[in-house]
Design a protein around this motif. Structure first.
Motif, PDB file in Angstrom:
ATOM      1  N   GLY A  10      -7.429  -0.905  -8.606  1.00 20.67           N
ATOM      2  CA  GLY A  10      -5.998  -1.030  -8.335  1.00 20.67           C
ATOM      3  C   GLY A  10      -5.645  -0.966  -6.862  1.00 20.67           C
ATOM      4  O   GLY A  10      -4.510  -0.698  -6.503  1.00 20.67           O
ATOM      5  N   SER A  11      -6.627  -1.202  -5.980  1.00 28.82           N
ATOM      6  CA  SER A  11      -6.328  -1.341  -4.552  1.00 28.82           C
ATOM      7  C   SER A  11      -6.307  -2.828  -4.216  1.00 28.82           C
ATOM      8  O   SER A  11      -6.945  -3.623  -4.904  1.00 28.82           O
ATOM      9  N   GLU A  62       0.822  -1.207   0.000  1.00 31.84           N
ATOM     10  CA  GLU A  62       0.000   0.000   0.000  1.00 31.84           C
ATOM     11  C   GLU A  62       0.860   1.263   0.000  1.00 31.84           C
ATOM     12  O   GLU A  62       0.497   2.268  -0.604  1.00 31.84           O
ATOM     13  N   GLN A  63       1.993   1.192   0.669  1.00 30.63           N
ATOM     14  CA  GLN A  63       2.898   2.341   0.651  1.00 30.63           C
ATOM     15  C   GLN A  63       3.390   2.597  -0.777  1.00 30.63           C
ATOM     16  O   GLN A  63       3.419   3.735  -1.243  1.00 30.63           O
ATOM     17  N   LEU A  64       3.777   1.532  -1.457  1.00 27.86           N
ATOM     18  CA  LEU A  64       4.250   1.690  -2.839  1.00 27.86           C
ATOM     19  C   LEU A  64       3.139   2.235  -3.732  1.00 27.86           C
ATOM     20  O   LEU A  64       3.376   3.122  -4.555  1.00 27.86           O
ATOM     21  N   LEU A  65       1.932   1.731  -3.539  1.00 30.96           N
ATOM     22  CA  LEU A  65       0.813   2.228  -4.338  1.00 30.96           C
ATOM     23  C   LEU A  65       0.611   3.719  -4.100  1.00 30.96           C
ATOM     24  O   LEU A  65       0.425   4.492  -5.038  1.00 30.96           O
ATOM     25  N   SER A  66       0.666   4.130  -2.844  1.00 30.01           N
ATOM     26  CA  SER A  66       0.397   5.546  -2.584  1.00 30.01           C
ATOM     27  C   SER A  66       1.527   6.423  -3.119  1.00 30.01           C
ATOM     28  O   SER A  66       1.319   7.599  -3.379  1.00 30.01           O
ATOM     29  N   LEU A  67       2.702   5.838  -3.319  1.00 31.18           N
ATOM     30  CA  LEU A  67       3.791   6.627  -3.902  1.00 31.18           C
ATOM     31  C   LEU A  67       3.771   6.596  -5.425  1.00 31.18           C
ATOM     32  O   LEU A  67       4.725   7.022  -6.075  1.00 31.18           O
ATOM     33  N   GLY A  68       2.701   6.064  -5.995  1.00 27.15           N
ATOM     34  CA  GLY A  68       2.545   6.151  -7.444  1.00 27.15           C
ATOM     35  C   GLY A  68       2.907   4.892  -8.204  1.00 27.15           C
ATOM     36  O   GLY A  68       2.935   4.901  -9.434  1.00 27.15           O
ATOM     37  N   ALA A  69       3.184   3.798  -7.486  1.00 27.48           N
ATOM     38  CA  ALA A  69       3.518   2.559  -8.177  1.00 27.48           C
ATOM     39  C   ALA A  69       2.275   1.976  -8.847  1.00 27.48           C
ATOM     40  O   ALA A  69       1.169   2.095  -8.327  1.00 27.48           O
ATOM     41  N   THR A  70       2.456   1.357 -10.011  1.00 29.65           N
ATOM     42  CA  THR A  70       1.369   0.586 -10.596  1.00 29.65           C
ATOM     43  C   THR A  70       1.248  -0.709  -9.788  1.00 29.65           C
ATOM     44  O   THR A  70       2.183  -1.070  -9.065  1.00 29.65           O
ATOM     45  N   GLU A  93       4.281  -2.736 -10.269  1.00 25.71           N
ATOM     46  CA  GLU A  93       5.475  -2.234  -9.574  1.00 25.71           C
ATOM     47  C   GLU A  93       5.378  -2.465  -8.070  1.00 25.71           C
ATOM     48  O   GLU A  93       6.390  -2.647  -7.397  1.00 25.71           O
TER      49      GLU A  93
END
Ligand code: ADP
Ligand code: MG
Lengths: 263, 215
Positions: free
Chosen positions: A254-255, A162-170, A173
């Protein structure tokens, strides 16, 4: 190829001694394995007898119309077995498992049978079926391992993802690190077996061929082909299963899906 | 939805299996700070995660400058509406590696990485020494981690920050510096902040503020 010693019915009956030893250990230690042991023994005997008959006729007919459905049936059973071992996945991975097993096995199996072994006719059941069988068996374990690992890695690292997602990762990624671990977890046993083969273990296929009277040097060649083909099949199968499955960990937004958050 | 920077209507999500649900609406104007308040377990963190599209709402809709979130792909939205977790995750590598990591993602690859000067400025404003940049990020203290995570998000130049108790692990002095930085940041562009905080001083630090009570 004719130097093998046949096992007579009487000799076969003597295997009761071995089953008895296993049963004794189970009974003495109260392992509770007596029933599954007996049931397993009976099943193994019946299944092998039946498959002996089936193979005999399949080899005689030797037509793609029989071989291909049989291979697909094997893939189906292998996929079910692999799926049965993966209990924590929040969806039914059966179809993806079947697709991964079938694709990886057919690609590698065809290369091995047509290009490397080259029997006459090219689809000879006597070659196809044992080769594919070995591929299914190994790929089944590896695919189950990979999928299980991918799920447990992501489940254990929800906050990281979730941290990676919030930093813009697909989504890709965000989980590719865990996917790498999952694929290598599936491949590891096969790679390890490449290291010790011949030193620690004599693989079943080679053992069988030697017992059947094949010159050990020829058996070794077959075994080498089998080992590298299993490795590549496992690699393809593990890669496919994670590629087909990782998206199911995410919803259409994408969550990460809520099922992953439970327990 | 008018001039609101961020607006949300009837965002819904079940909070447990007994039928307790979160249903909230609200908005922030440009330059405004919206304080989310309510008892523990009310769903404040859940609301921020929904707004940041880390969790998916079962109903409702949100708009950024009038543009529905249905029309903005989640990864883009997440960059513009930055969720900063209460327990930020740090990754292997140095603090600098962590700060620049997002710029390796496909979505940000075309963007130049922020200059070192800018990073050092943020560090200074948050009372962190520049030598921290070369320190393994996992060795940071709780307060240092919280501030590093805030900088990591600021470098992405979001329009809205979703801050979950950003000052909880900070002492009085650091708390003030952080609020001063945010105060300046929110009116500079103008941008917006949604903040969960139990601290009255955090509230007082922002003249243009609003409160949303849930639970
Ligand atoms: N992963 C989860 N699984 C189940 N319940 C959760 C999960 N995360 C939060 N909750 C529940 O949702 C409710 C709201 O949590 P949260 O948003 O963290 O509250 P707050 O931030 O207001 O203290 C709580 O009752 C919490 O137990
Ligand atoms: Mg909270």
């Amino acid at each position: 190829m004719d130097g093998y010693i046949p096992i007579s019915n009487g000799q076969l009956l003597l295997t009761v001694i071995l089953v008895f030893i296993t049963g004794l250990i189970s009974a003495l230690l109260k392992l509770g394995l007596l029933r599954p042991l007996l049931w397993g023994t009976v099943r193994a005997f019946i299944q092998l007898t039946l498959i002996g008959y089936v193979l005999k006729y399949v080899f005689q007919w030797n037509t793609l119309w029989v071989i291909v459905p049989l291979l697909l049936l094997m893939s189906f059973i292998a996929a079910r077995e692999a799926t049965r071992r993966i209990t924590r996945i929040p969806y039914n991975p059966g179809l993806n498992t079947f697709l991964s097993l079938t694709a990886s096995t057919f690609v590698v199996g065809i290369i091995v049978v047509v290009l490397i072994i080259g029997p006459e006719p090219w689809y000879s059941a006597q070659v196809m079926i044992p080769i594919f069988g070995m591929l299914f068996g190994n790929s089944m374990n590896a695919v189950a391992l990979s999928l299980d690992r991918m799920y447990s890695e992501i489940h254990a690292n929800i906050e990281e993802v979730e941290q990676l997602l919030s930093l813009g990762a697909t989504p890709w990624e965000a989980v590719v690190g865990y996917i790498r671990k999952a694929v290598s977890a599936g491949m590891m046993p096969t790679i390890n077996s490449l290291m010790v083969v011949g030193l620690v273990s004599l693989p079943g296929m080679m053992t069988g061929q030697i017992l059947a009277g094949m010159n050990p040097q020829s058996a070794v060649r077959y075994q080498f082909v089998v080992l590298v083909m299993v490795a590549s099949c496992v690699a393809i199968g593990c890669l496919m299963i994670v590629l087909l499955s990782y998206r199911k960990m995410f919803d259409q937004d994408g969550s990460l899906v809520d099922d992953l958050r439970r327990n | 939805m008018g001039t609101a920077l961020l607006a949300f209507k009837d965002l819904t999500r079940p909070l447990d299996d007994e039928g307790r649900r979160l249903v909230v609406s609200g908005k922030i104007e440009p330059g405004e700070v919206l304080f989310v308040r309510g008892p523990s377990g009310a769903g404040k963190s859940t609301l921020l995660k929904i707004l940041g599209r880390i969790l998916t709402a079962s109903g409702g809709e949100a708009w950024l400058r009038g543009c529905s979130w249905k029309d903005i792909p989640a990864p883009q939205w997440r960059l513009k509406v930055q969720y900063v977790s209460q327990k930020p995750v740090v990754f292997d590598g140095t603090v600098e590696d962590n700060l620049l990591m997002p710029f390796r993602f496909r979505l940000l690859k075309h963007k130049p990485s922020p200059p070192r000067e800018q990073i050092k400025e943020y560090l200074e404003e948050l009372q962190l020494p520049a030598t921290l940049l070369d320190q393994p990020a996992k060795t940071l203290s709780g307060g240092e981690t919280a501030r590093m995570a805030l900088i990591r998000s600021l470098l992405l130049e979001p329009e809205v920050l979703l801050l979950d108790e950003p000052t909880a692990s900070l002492d009085e002095n650091n708390r003030q510096h952080l609020n001063t930085l945010l105060q300046y940041w929110v009116v500079e562009k103008p941008r917006g902040i949604v903040m969960v905080s139990h601290n009255e001083q955090d509230l007082q630090a922002f003249p243009k503020r609003n409160s949303l009570f849930i639970g």
